[in-house]
Design an enzyme around this catalytic site. Structure first.
Site, short mmCIF file in Angstrom:
data_model
loop_
_atom_site.label_atom_id
_atom_site.label_comp_id
_atom_site.label_asym_id
_atom_site.label_seq_id
_atom_site.Cartn_x
_atom_site.Cartn_y
_atom_site.Cartn_z
N LYS A 10 -3.09 11.05 -24.56
CA LYS A 10 -1.66 11.34 -24.76
C LYS A 10 -0.86 10.22 -24.10
CE LYS A 10 2.37 13.48 -24.02
NZ LYS A 10 3.04 12.20 -23.74
N GLY A 32 0.71 9.64 -13.49
CA GLY A 32 2.13 9.90 -13.73
C GLY A 32 2.80 10.34 -12.44
N THR A 42 4.44 12.69 -9.40
CA THR A 42 3.83 13.73 -8.56
C THR A 42 4.21 15.13 -9.02
OG1 THR A 42 3.69 12.24 -6.69
CG2 THR A 42 3.69 14.59 -6.18
N GLY A 85 2.20 15.97 -12.00
CA GLY A 85 0.80 16.15 -11.59
C GLY A 85 0.58 17.53 -10.97
N GLU A 99 -3.61 10.53 -10.53
CA GLU A 99 -3.11 9.28 -9.94
C GLU A 99 -1.60 9.38 -9.98
OE1 GLU A 99 -4.99 7.15 -8.60
OE2 GLU A 99 -6.94 7.30 -9.59
N CYS A 107 3.13 2.05 -9.40
CA CYS A 107 2.89 3.11 -8.41
C CYS A 107 2.57 2.51 -7.04
CB CYS A 107 1.76 4.01 -8.88
SG CYS A 107 0.28 3.09 -9.31
N GLU A 126 10.28 7.89 -4.39
CA GLU A 126 9.85 6.77 -5.23
C GLU A 126 10.97 6.40 -6.19
OE1 GLU A 126 6.85 7.58 -8.24
OE2 GLU A 126 5.79 5.77 -7.62
P1 NAD Z 1 5.59 11.49 -15.92
O1 NAD Z 1 4.89 12.30 -14.90
O2 NAD Z 1 6.95 11.87 -16.32
O3 NAD Z 1 4.75 11.41 -17.27
C1 NAD Z 1 3.41 10.99 -17.30
C2 NAD Z 1 2.74 11.55 -18.55
O4 NAD Z 1 2.67 12.97 -18.43
C3 NAD Z 1 3.50 11.29 -19.83
O5 NAD Z 1 2.58 11.03 -20.88
C4 NAD Z 1 4.23 12.59 -20.07
O6 NAD Z 1 4.53 12.80 -21.43
C5 NAD Z 1 3.20 13.59 -19.58
N1 NAD Z 1 3.73 14.91 -19.18
C6 NAD Z 1 4.98 15.22 -18.75
N2 NAD Z 1 5.06 16.54 -18.48
C7 NAD Z 1 3.85 17.07 -18.72
C8 NAD Z 1 3.29 18.39 -18.61
N3 NAD Z 1 4.03 19.43 -18.20
N4 NAD Z 1 2.00 18.57 -18.93
C9 NAD Z 1 1.23 17.54 -19.32
N5 NAD Z 1 1.70 16.27 -19.48
C10 NAD Z 1 2.99 16.04 -19.17
O7 NAD Z 1 5.55 9.99 -15.36
P2 NAD Z 1 6.23 8.71 -15.97
O8 NAD Z 1 7.69 8.78 -15.67
O9 NAD Z 1 5.79 8.51 -17.37
O10 NAD Z 1 5.55 7.56 -15.08
C11 NAD Z 1 6.01 7.20 -13.83
C12 NAD Z 1 5.21 7.85 -12.74
O11 NAD Z 1 3.82 7.54 -12.87
C13 NAD Z 1 5.59 7.34 -11.37
O12 NAD Z 1 5.75 8.42 -10.47
C14 NAD Z 1 4.42 6.50 -10.93
O13 NAD Z 1 4.25 6.38 -9.57
C15 NAD Z 1 3.29 7.17 -11.60
N6 NAD Z 1 2.16 6.25 -11.74
C16 NAD Z 1 1.06 6.42 -10.93
C17 NAD Z 1 0.00 5.53 -11.01
C18 NAD Z 1 -1.22 5.67 -10.13
O14 NAD Z 1 -2.25 5.14 -10.50
N7 NAD Z 1 -1.15 6.35 -9.02
C19 NAD Z 1 0.04 4.49 -11.92
C20 NAD Z 1 1.15 4.35 -12.73
C21 NAD Z 1 2.21 5.27 -12.64
#
Ligand code: NAD
Length: 495
Positions: A176, A233, A235, A238, A255, A289, A390
């Site tokens: 996804k 994605g 926190t 997650g 992550e 991240c 963040e």
């Molecule tokens: P996000 O959490 O909004 O979305 C991430 C993914 O999750 C997207 O594909 C989104 O459509 C999906 N999603 C959203 N709600 C969901 C739910 N209820 N159930 C299942 N899936 C769902 O994050 P973002 O804004 O796309 O990315 C930025 C974040 O990602 C930042 O906080 C960043 O730190 C983190 N990140 C972490 C790492 C790591 O390796 N630790 C790497 C890159 C980004």
């Protein structure tokens, strides 16, 4: 633009337009639309999951030996190499990232598939010490169907980091992509489809399912056929996902976010530290991240170091990702740029001094793009919201520290624990501080270097589990124990 129709998802082994809501992805450098992508529906997620479960159990896949499965990964790596320029250009268009960076990410994606193929071929199972008239073995088996959910910042690299070990583990994958950046995952999906077809493997081993996270991501997590979810994605997402996984007693790898400290001790090589601190936070325009977004500098060095840093940050080249000279490219989306700008306004209201940046760049060339100037803030305490939350943009907060205990206390005073950088010539100090910092990765006299051979993941609110490394495949498998009786004598009850 991609040569294949961008508006087709991979559902149950078939490329077709999703029956869900359409969304338009935008080039953040120009604000111009790139492509319309129809998301899938919840029903299509179920259809894909059913087909994936059948594909995972198909003898053409299930009965392959590890070195035979490795051929698929090697072939995918070749196809990524062949299409590297296309993937890099597509990712630059979709995410705004600089072309130098997206080329490196594509090369790393190919490397991830190759490394994982090698790890798969050489992974060993074990015969454990027998404690009776039996031989005991520990073996690893596929989970079945894995859900892989990714954010928008580095799709090609994060997709590879999940797809390679999940396929290596013998699973089928439902991928996804993020709403803002589906194009690279769809293009990579075409390559995987082609490799599956060439090797005569079930087409439904991969599904690429664009759509809203709270609907489509949620449907993947809750689907009864999905036996593991790997998520990168934010926190709070997650945490939501972990709750849903708990209901199914399903393993998850998370992550998540970070607010990583980067530390300059008084004896640091200043030139090296200046370059490292800037790269650590402003590359990827801070949308990383692991960005080193909290800078702690020894008080005796603080004024000189931060003064020089600010001079250099002002000279960073801000421009479109397509220009190889660009150092700070636009942010992924205008909405995200506005959220970064709102954080800087919040910092001002918390009493921050804006040492440089703090606004969008002026000029015609920047007018339509999601640009934000690299920004250095100081004058705040570590409790300020911009030191704790963040921002995920080109914003660095600088703080002086007095001694090692003060430094470690404040560096660890964060809900996050993803990474840390330490700049010093004193290897003993680096060792002490590196071991005391709560973080999954510590860089000493370097920053933001990544290797597929080295495990990665966070502590605290930065996540759960580790990706990469030789054991990365094991996160996508179930361990099974086998006891083989070696004695012909009946067990005691038979008497
Ligand atoms: P996000 O959490 O909004 O979305 C991430 C993914 O999750 C997207 O594909 C989104 O459509 C999906 N999603 C959203 N709600 C969901 C739910 N209820 N159930 C299942 N899936 C769902 O994050 P973002 O804004 O796309 O990315 C930025 C974040 O990602 C930042 O906080 C960043 O730190 C983190 N990140 C972490 C790492 C790591 O390796 N630790 C790497 C890159 C980004």
């Amino acid at each position: 633009m991609p040569p294949t129709p961008p508006d087709e998802a991979l559902i149950a082994g078939e490329w077709r337009r999703g029956a869900g809501t359409a969304s338009v992805t935008v080039d953040p450098a120009t604000g111009q639309p790139l492509a319309t992508v129809h998301g899938v529906t919840v029903e299509e997620v179920a259809e894909a999951a059913e087909a994936a479960a059948r594909a995972a159990a198909d003898p053409r896949w299930r009965e392959l030996l590890p070195h035979q499965r490795a051929r698929l990964l090697t072939r995918i790596a070749e196809l990524i190499d062949d299409g590297a320029e296309h993937l890099a250009a597509l990712q630059t268009a979709d995410t705004g990232k600089s072309i130098n960076e997206t080329r490196a990410l594509v090369a790393s994606a190919a490397g991830t598939f190759r490394y994982t193929a090698a790890a798969l071929e050489t992974a060993e199972e074990s015969i454990t010490p027998a404690r009776g008239a039996y031989l005991t073995m520990s073996v690893y088996e596929p989970i079945g169907v894995v859900g892989a959910i990714n954010p928008w910042n580095s799709p090609v690299a994060s997709d590879a980091q999940k797809l390679a070990p999940a396929l290596a583990g013998g699973n089928a994958v439902l991928l996804k992509p993020a709403e803002w950046t589906p194009l690279v995952s769809l293009a990579l999906g075409r390559m995987v489809s082609r490799a599956l077809d060439e090797l005569g493997l079930p087409a439904a081993l991969l599904a690429v399912l664009p759509g809203r996270g709270s609907v489509i991501g949620d449907a993947i997590v809750r689907d009864p056929r999905v036996g593991k979810v790997t998520f990168t994605g934010g926190t709070s997402t997650g945490r939501t996902l972990a709750h849903a996984a708990a209901d199914k007693l399903m393993p998850v790898s998370l992550e998540l976010g970070g607010k990583s400290p980067t530390v300059v001790l008084a004896d640091a090589d200043v030139e090296q530290a200046l370059a490292g601190v800037m790269f650590g936070v402003f590359s990827s325009s801070g949308q990383s991240c692991i960005a080193g977004s909290r800078l702690f500098v020894a008080r005796e060095l603080y004024d000189d170091f931060v003064g020089e840093l600010v001079e250099r940050v002002r000279k960073l080249r801000v421009g479109p990702g397509t220009d190889p000279a660009t150092q700070v490219a636009p942010l992924v989306h205008h909405k995200h740029r506005d959220s970064v700008a709102a954080y800087v306004d919040l910092a001002r209201s918390e009493g921050a001094r804006v040492r440089c940046g703090g606004t969008v760049p002026e000029g015609e060339a920047y007018a339509d793009g999601a640009y934000y100037l690299p920004t250095v803030l100081d004058g705040l305490s570590n409790d300020a919201r911009v030191c704790q939350e963040e921002i995920f943009g080109p914003v660095l907060v600088a703080l002086p520290f007095d001694d090692e205990d003060d430094l470690v206390d404040r560096a660890n005073d964060s809900v996050y624990g993803l990474a840390c950088g330490i700049w010093t010539r004193d290897h003993r100090a680096a060792w002490r501080i590196g071991r005391r910092i709560d973080a999954g990765t510590v860089w000493i006299n370097t920053y933001k270097q990544f290797s597929i051979s080295t495990p990665f993941g966070g502590t605290k609110d930065s996540g759960l589990g580790r990706e990469k490394g030789r054991d990365g495949i094991r996160a996508y498998q179930r361990q099974k124990s086998l006891y083989w009786g070696t004695s012909a004598a009946p067990l005691p009850w038979a008497n």
